[in-house]
Design an enzyme around this catalytic site. Structure first.
Site, PDB file in Angstrom:
ATOM      1  N   SER A   7      57.836  88.602  51.362  1.00 16.55           N
ATOM      2  CA  SER A   7      57.906  87.386  49.818  1.00 16.55           C
ATOM      3  C   SER A   7      56.011  87.353  49.754  1.00 16.55           C
ATOM      4  O   SER A   7      55.449  86.153  50.905  1.00 16.55           O
ATOM      5  CB  SER A   7      58.625  86.693  50.028  1.00 16.55           C
ATOM      6  OG  SER A   7      58.247  85.381  48.872  1.00 16.55           O
ATOM      7  N   HIS A  32      59.009  91.824  49.187  1.00 15.38           N
ATOM      8  CA  HIS A  32      60.178  91.155  48.203  1.00 15.38           C
ATOM      9  C   HIS A  32      58.986  90.432  47.334  1.00 15.38           C
ATOM     10  O   HIS A  32      57.670  89.829  47.925  1.00 15.38           O
ATOM     11  CB  HIS A  32      60.332  89.736  49.279  1.00 15.38           C
ATOM     12  CG  HIS A  32      61.302  88.947  48.558  1.00 15.38           C
ATOM     13  ND1 HIS A  32      63.171  89.775  48.105  1.00 15.38           N
ATOM     14  CD2 HIS A  32      61.308  87.988  48.464  1.00 15.38           C
ATOM     15  CE1 HIS A  32      63.456  88.725  47.863  1.00 15.38           C
ATOM     16  NE2 HIS A  32      62.713  88.070  47.216  1.00 15.38           N
ATOM     17  N   ASP A  34      58.739  87.513  44.163  1.00 16.72           N
ATOM     18  CA  ASP A  34      59.531  86.623  43.601  1.00 16.72           C
ATOM     19  C   ASP A  34      58.872  86.109  42.598  1.00 16.72           C
ATOM     20  O   ASP A  34      58.244  85.911  41.455  1.00 16.72           O
ATOM     21  CB  ASP A  34      59.892  84.993  44.773  1.00 16.72           C
ATOM     22  CG  ASP A  34      59.749  85.286  45.479  1.00 16.72           C
ATOM     23  OD1 ASP A  34      61.773  85.882  45.282  1.00 16.72           O
ATOM     24  OD2 ASP A  34      59.393  85.550  46.777  1.00 16.72           O
ATOM     25  N   MET A  36      59.477  83.700  39.021  1.00 16.04           N
ATOM     26  CA  MET A  36      59.886  82.257  38.414  1.00 16.04           C
ATOM     27  C   MET A  36      59.767  82.230  36.565  1.00 16.04           C
ATOM     28  O   MET A  36      58.395  82.441  37.088  1.00 16.04           O
ATOM     29  CB  MET A  36      60.011  81.832  39.418  1.00 16.04           C
ATOM     30  CG  MET A  36      60.528  81.616  40.928  1.00 16.04           C
ATOM     31  SD  MET A  36      59.775  80.558  41.808  1.00 16.04           S
ATOM     32  CE  MET A  36      59.937  81.289  43.655  1.00 16.04           C
ATOM     33  N   HIS A  65      62.515  90.248  42.766  1.00 21.07           N
ATOM     34  CA  HIS A  65      63.611  88.905  43.100  1.00 21.07           C
ATOM     35  C   HIS A  65      63.889  88.579  40.899  1.00 21.07           C
ATOM     36  O   HIS A  65      62.623  87.518  41.641  1.00 21.07           O
ATOM     37  CB  HIS A  65      63.799  88.228  44.061  1.00 21.07           C
ATOM     38  CG  HIS A  65      64.389  87.222  44.054  1.00 21.07           C
ATOM     39  ND1 HIS A  65      64.513  86.094  45.234  1.00 21.07           N
ATOM     40  CD2 HIS A  65      65.378  86.528  43.542  1.00 21.07           C
ATOM     41  CE1 HIS A  65      65.601  85.460  44.664  1.00 21.07           C
ATOM     42  NE2 HIS A  65      66.485  85.950  43.744  1.00 21.07           N
ATOM     43  N   MET A  67      64.330  85.224  39.379  1.00 21.70           N
ATOM     44  CA  MET A  67      64.808  83.956  39.266  1.00 21.70           C
ATOM     45  C   MET A  67      64.390  83.655  38.000  1.00 21.70           C
ATOM     46  O   MET A  67      63.851  82.982  37.575  1.00 21.70           O
ATOM     47  CB  MET A  67      64.475  83.433  39.930  1.00 21.70           C
ATOM     48  CG  MET A  67      64.570  83.626  41.486  1.00 21.70           C
ATOM     49  SD  MET A  67      63.575  82.687  42.834  1.00 21.70           S
ATOM     50  CE  MET A  67      62.999  84.537  43.003  1.00 21.70           C
ATOM     51  N   MET A 136      71.035  83.610  48.357  1.00 17.48           N
ATOM     52  CA  MET A 136      69.823  83.006  49.253  1.00 17.48           C
ATOM     53  C   MET A 136      70.100  81.578  49.798  1.00 17.48           C
ATOM     54  O   MET A 136      71.195  81.466  49.910  1.00 17.48           O
ATOM     55  CB  MET A 136      69.618  82.201  47.619  1.00 17.48           C
ATOM     56  CG  MET A 136      68.979  82.905  46.505  1.00 17.48           C
ATOM     57  SD  MET A 136      67.284  83.613  47.084  1.00 17.48           S
ATOM     58  CE  MET A 136      66.555  82.263  47.403  1.00 17.48           C
ATOM     59  N   ASP A 174      67.503  85.167  51.869  1.00 19.22           N
ATOM     60  CA  ASP A 174      66.355  85.100  51.194  1.00 19.22           C
ATOM     61  C   ASP A 174      66.165  83.096  51.322  1.00 19.22           C
ATOM     62  O   ASP A 174      66.569  82.446  50.922  1.00 19.22           O
ATOM     63  CB  ASP A 174      66.043  85.337  50.036  1.00 19.22           C
ATOM     64  CG  ASP A 174      64.736  84.939  48.917  1.00 19.22           C
ATOM     65  OD1 ASP A 174      64.142  84.321  50.041  1.00 19.22           O
ATOM     66  OD2 ASP A 174      64.634  85.588  47.668  1.00 19.22           O
TER      67      ASP A 174
END
Ligand code: DX5
Ligand code: ZN
Length: 219
Positions: A7, A32, A34, A36, A65, A67, A136, A174
């Site tokens: 990540s 990966h 992330d 957000m 991913h 979020m 998660m 994750d």
């Protein structure tokens, strides 16, 4: 073979290109990423423009991913930015089936993620339509948190559910994955393990990823 997805949340943000190149050389399987939004989670990271810039760095699959709230509004942008797998949270979209459909129509693999407190019953009916289930094992928002141990039985349960399906979605885990717990998580049935701090917090990525993979595949 269990796959390792570093990540980049825990990578050096001023050298993302070099960091991705380094983990690729060190044996990473996926990257990966992330995303957000400061609403769904209490942190803000990167969007499609950065992902698009990073796309030129590697041919490894980009495991994005999301979020973010109402992810359906941004699927097209992330798809054109170069995401290969787009994962949305069941808690963040009102019409999950439609959102999964949008991801697939964009020609991408569709993933669904669950927060630690969200039960598997929330996604039972969507399992035949997805390519990946992301469990998660920390509350999303930050790298470097501790693995929540009560999520282990959930991984075992999820793995059993997925094994009965003909589409065989991958099971990804994750949050808080490290050298100490990776073998147990893989044994519980995970196919893909995300690791941020436990890779980027070390000096020798090659040694770390080799050790993580060996432990994950030792079962
Ligand atoms: C947390 C993110 C994770 C995070 C994992 O919200 O979804 O991908 O980067 O980092 P570690 O492995 O450090 O827990
Ligand atoms: Zn993540």
């Amino acid at each position: 073979m269990v796959l390792i997805a570093p990540s980049i949340l825990s990578a050096d943000g001023s050298r993302l290109h070099e960091e991705i190149t380094a983990v690729e050389k060190a044996g990473a399987d996926w990257i990966h990423i992330d995303v957000m939004d400061g609403h769904f989670v209490p942190n803000i990271t990167m969007g499609p423009a950065i992902i698009s810039a990073l796309r030129k760095t590697t041919k490894l699959p980009f495991d994005v991913h999301l979020m973010i709230e109402n992810p359906e509004r941004y699927i097209e942008s992330f798809a054109s930015a170069g995401a290969d797998i787009i994962t949305v949270h069941v808690e963040a979209t009102n019409h999950l089936h439609r959102t999964i459909d949008i991801i697939k129509k964009a020609g991408k693999k569709a993933g669904v993620s669950l927060n630690p407190a969200t039960p598997l019953t929330q996604i039972e009916e969507i399992l035949p339509d997805i390519d990946l289930l992301l469990i998660m094992t920390v509350n999303p928002g930050f790298g470097g948190q501790q693995f929540i141990k009560t999520t282990l039985p959930k991984i075992i349960k999820a793995s059993k559910m997925l094994n009965t399906l003909s589409n065989k979605p991958l099971l990804e885990v994750d949050g808080g994955v490290n050298m100490k717990n990776i073998a147990g998580i893989a044994r519980a049935g995970a196919d893909v393990l995300v690791a941020g701090a436990s890779i980027f917090g070390t000096d020798d990525y090659q040694q770390t990823i080799t050790a993580l993979k060996a432990a994950a595949n030792s079962n």
